[in-house]
Design an enzyme around this catalytic site. Sequence first.
Site, PDB file in Angstrom:
ATOM      1  N   SER A   1       0.832  -1.198   0.000  1.00 51.81           N
ATOM      2  CA  SER A   1       0.000   0.000   0.000  1.00 51.81           C
ATOM      3  C   SER A   1       0.872   1.256   0.000  1.00 51.81           C
ATOM      4  O   SER A   1       1.721   1.418  -0.867  1.00 51.81           O
ATOM      5  CB  SER A   1      -0.954  -0.048   1.199  1.00 51.81           C
ATOM      6  OG  SER A   1      -1.991   0.889   1.067  1.00 51.81           O
TER       7      SER A   1
ATOM      8  N   HIS B   1      -7.438  -5.491  -0.561  1.00 48.88           N
ATOM      9  CA  HIS B   1      -6.221  -4.679  -0.575  1.00 48.88           C
ATOM     10  C   HIS B   1      -5.066  -5.314   0.188  1.00 48.88           C
ATOM     11  O   HIS B   1      -3.984  -4.730   0.242  1.00 48.88           O
ATOM     12  CB  HIS B   1      -6.545  -3.303   0.015  1.00 48.88           C
ATOM     13  CG  HIS B   1      -5.478  -2.280  -0.177  1.00 48.88           C
ATOM     14  ND1 HIS B   1      -4.994  -1.925  -1.422  1.00 48.88           N
ATOM     15  CD2 HIS B   1      -4.780  -1.520   0.729  1.00 48.88           C
ATOM     16  CE1 HIS B   1      -4.056  -1.001  -1.285  1.00 48.88           C
ATOM     17  NE2 HIS B   1      -3.910  -0.731   0.006  1.00 48.88           N
TER      18      HIS B   1
ATOM     19  N   ASP C   1      -9.829  -4.375  -6.042  1.00 45.31           N
ATOM     20  CA  ASP C   1      -9.254  -3.661  -4.908  1.00 45.31           C
ATOM     21  C   ASP C   1      -9.864  -2.256  -4.890  1.00 45.31           C
ATOM     22  O   ASP C   1      -9.608  -1.451  -5.785  1.00 45.31           O
ATOM     23  CB  ASP C   1      -7.728  -3.587  -5.061  1.00 45.31           C
ATOM     24  CG  ASP C   1      -7.028  -2.918  -3.884  1.00 45.31           C
ATOM     25  OD1 ASP C   1      -7.715  -2.297  -3.051  1.00 45.31           O
ATOM     26  OD2 ASP C   1      -5.784  -3.004  -3.814  1.00 45.31           O
TER      27      ASP C   1
END
Length: 267
Positions: A95, A245, A217
């Site tokens: 991320s 995610h 996602d």
Amino acid sequence: MDVQSRNNVVVTGRPDGPVVMLAHGFGCDQNMWRLVVPALAEDHRVVLFDYVGSGRSDLSAWSRERYSSLEGYARDVLEICRELDLREVAFVGHSVSAMVGALAGVTEPERFAKLVMIGPSPRYTDDGDYRGGFSGADIEELLESLDSNYLGWSAAMAPVIMGNPERPELGQELTNSFCATDPDIARVFARTTFLSDSRADLVKVRTPTLVLECSQDVIAPRGVGAFVQASIPGSRLVTLDATGHCPQLSAPDATSRAILSFLGDSR
């Protein structure tokens, strides 16, 4: 200050193996990697850590000024590398840490051999032809909700971010992780994450890069992965047969295989 204690650095795996450094995302800590570590540790020296303000890091080392920009988190990464004298590092960032890894690699490219970006997003807000997945109003609403009721926001958003509604235990784990983070620190990290724009930094990356995306996602849609891959010279894009995610939790075997394949593991 002792950097290893400050960032709760843990080193495992093969002591003489090539180095893999795992960096967690917003609201998480190094525990999020536990399902992929065994596969990586067979042949690699695996370095785990918590950003200052997360997990079991030294919270007294946190400052709003430093951690209001992604460069502050990149400094954590580089200071750990210097402290442990790490070189030829394969950096795996999940991320927002994908962008942190890009910044660290641009700053001290000689330390990094490879970069793996899991669910990266250089900008979460739409901008002209660029589609980050959120409007400006979406992000402001998200941040206002987080500011007004962090625990409620965590309980509502974590399952959405995790995806995989048929496996509610995954959403609950992410909720628990969010709720364990100091709300004041989380608010700063959230703004640093969701208001950042690292698109101009991608073209500076010269480290061989793998972009890993999931088939679905809500945080980093498919088009974002394609944008990142197109922006980093010579990078590779792989779409995992996974949703949500956090594929290191929802699809750890597929995630491990993709990473190991990129690192050159014969398996």
